[in-house]
Design an enzyme around this catalytic site. Structure first.
Site, PDB file in Angstrom:
ATOM      1  N   GLU A 137       0.816  -1.138   0.120  1.00  0.00           N
ATOM      2  CA  GLU A 137       0.083   0.031  -0.005  1.00  0.00           C
ATOM      3  C   GLU A 137       0.910   1.332   0.033  1.00  0.00           C
ATOM      4  O   GLU A 137       0.423   2.259  -0.578  1.00  0.00           O
ATOM      5  CB  GLU A 137      -0.959   0.014   1.304  1.00  0.00           C
ATOM      6  CG  GLU A 137      -1.984  -1.103   1.308  1.00  0.00           C
ATOM      7  CD  GLU A 137      -1.662  -2.568   1.417  1.00  0.00           C
ATOM      8  OE1 GLU A 137      -2.305  -3.275   1.058  1.00  0.00           O
ATOM      9  OE2 GLU A 137      -0.450  -2.650   1.809  1.00  0.00           O
ATOM     10  N   HIS A 193     -11.604  -6.353   8.257  1.00  0.00           N
ATOM     11  CA  HIS A 193     -12.225  -6.253   6.793  1.00  0.00           C
ATOM     12  C   HIS A 193     -13.594  -5.388   7.054  1.00  0.00           C
ATOM     13  O   HIS A 193     -14.347  -5.511   6.371  1.00  0.00           O
ATOM     14  CB  HIS A 193     -12.476  -7.247   6.051  1.00  0.00           C
ATOM     15  CG  HIS A 193     -11.285  -8.001   5.740  1.00  0.00           C
ATOM     16  ND1 HIS A 193     -10.551  -9.040   6.514  1.00  0.00           N
ATOM     17  CD2 HIS A 193     -10.750  -8.146   4.554  1.00  0.00           C
ATOM     18  CE1 HIS A 193      -9.683  -9.553   5.886  1.00  0.00           C
ATOM     19  NE2 HIS A 193      -9.458  -8.907   4.676  1.00  0.00           N
TER      20      HIS A 193
END
Length: 358
Positions: A93, A163
């Site tokens: 990321e 998540h």
């Protein structure tokens, strides 16, 4: 509120427990052109396709985007635009955002996908210390305003710790970034195109719960919705409710139930969290005298705290009750105990009644 209830039939979707619910949006006249009924991830796909078609400098990249991504938002783009403009990145990321900053700094439209908002933290330094400050540190000689970071965020029903998080408040603290969260398919398309074309770096959080569950008619043409402009979805006189993203549908259900008890709610979708539309919220609270803010993120340090503080400063003499916040709990996001963590319709309804009867 009666007008709001009539408009709540505009499009149907599915609620968190599988029940049907209705939601609404008052769109500008241009959005009334005919379109197709699509879900939210398809609307995102349409926006990305239009961005790539209308700007040869636009690029879409991230983990697994070439085959459509985990939620299929980029399906078909590599076949139409080729692997030079739609391409996979390493599982890094920090590298994704760093590459996007460089690409945008060279005058391109960099549309980066972080696969889940929970994994945006390795890129935190790039976003906070580089993207947000690029224009300022160079005295406006350089900028990375063409950078848009897309990421699914929020609860999904079974995501657990890693998540399901809602990290929007972290980025709302940073001058130089914009944070945008849509509530529905046509909002998602118009706000995403506006974000991509905005001259500032934008973090665009997409409510993953709504990718397939939120369905409405979305115009097929190219259109943008203004950033930093809140929308009054339901007009009322007794209390103002403010939210964003998937939480709007839950708040609408609470408004409908409150109406049965004679409570008239004014519901506002903030849409852009930074810079947020203080004037619209202030005008509403000055009318109703009460405010309730709801979001999925934990209550402590959530963006609802900023809204509460700002409105208390601006509307202190008009408030009839303390500002109420119905938010997630101050714990890591649970799995089997998600129903206890989430700000549900009943929690919001109880807070509405308590605030009105204060």
């Amino acid at each position: 509120m009666a007008t709001c209830l009539k408009r709540l039939r505009r499009f149907a979707s599915i609620g968190r427990k599988g029940q049907e619910y209705s939601t609404t949006c008052d769109e500008p006249p241009k959005l009334q052109k005919s379109g197709k009924t699509v879900n939210l991830f398809t609307a995102i796909n349409q926006a990305l396709r239009i961005a790539l078609e209308t700007d040869p400098r636009a690029y879409v990249f991230g983990e697994d985007v070439s085959f459509g991504g985990v939620f299929r938002c980029t399906t078909g783009l590599v076949e139409q635009f080729g692997r030079n403009r739609v391409f996979n990145t390493p599982l890094c990321e920090q590298g994704i955002v760093g590459f996007g900053i460089g690409l945008a700094a060279m005058g391109n439209r960099a549309i980066a996908e972080i696969q889940f908002a929970d994994y945006i933290y390795p890129a935190f330094d790039q976003l906070v210390n580089e993207a947000a400050k690029f224009r300022y540190r160079s005295g406006n000689q350089f900028n990375c305003g063409g950078l848009t970071i897309r990421s699914p965020y929020g609860a999904v029903g079974h995501g657990g710790h890693y998540h399901s998080q809602s990290p929007e408040a972290f980025f709302c603290h940073v001058p130089g970034l914009k944070v945008v969260i849509p509530r529905s398919p046509n909002q998602a398309k118009g706000l995403l195109l506006a974000s991509i074309r905005d001259p500032n770096p934008v973090i665009f959080f997409e409510p993953k719960w709504l990718y397939r569950l939120a369905v409405e008619e979305v115009p097929e043409h190219d259109y943008m919705l203004p950033l930093s402009q809140a929308e009054v979805i339901c007009h009322g006189n007794d209390i103002t409710l403010v939210g964003w993203g998937a939480q709007l549908s839950i708040m609408e259900q609470a408004c409908i139930d409150a109406e049965k008890d004679g409570i008239s709610c004014e519901l506002i979708d903030l849409k852009t969290l930074i810079p947020w539309d203080k004037e619209t919220v202030e005008a509403s609270v000055r009318k109703t005298g009460r405010l309730l803010v709801s979001h999925e993120a934990p209550v402590t340090g959530g963006f609802g705290a900023e809204i509460s503080a700002s409105i208390a400063e601006r509307c202190f003499l008009r408030l009839e009750a303390p500002v109420a916040r119905v938010c997630g709990l101050d714990t890591p996001f649970p799995l089997v105990f998600e129903p206890f963590f989430m700000p549900t319709k009943n929690k919001i309804l109880d807070a509405i009644k308590a605030t009105v009867n204060y």
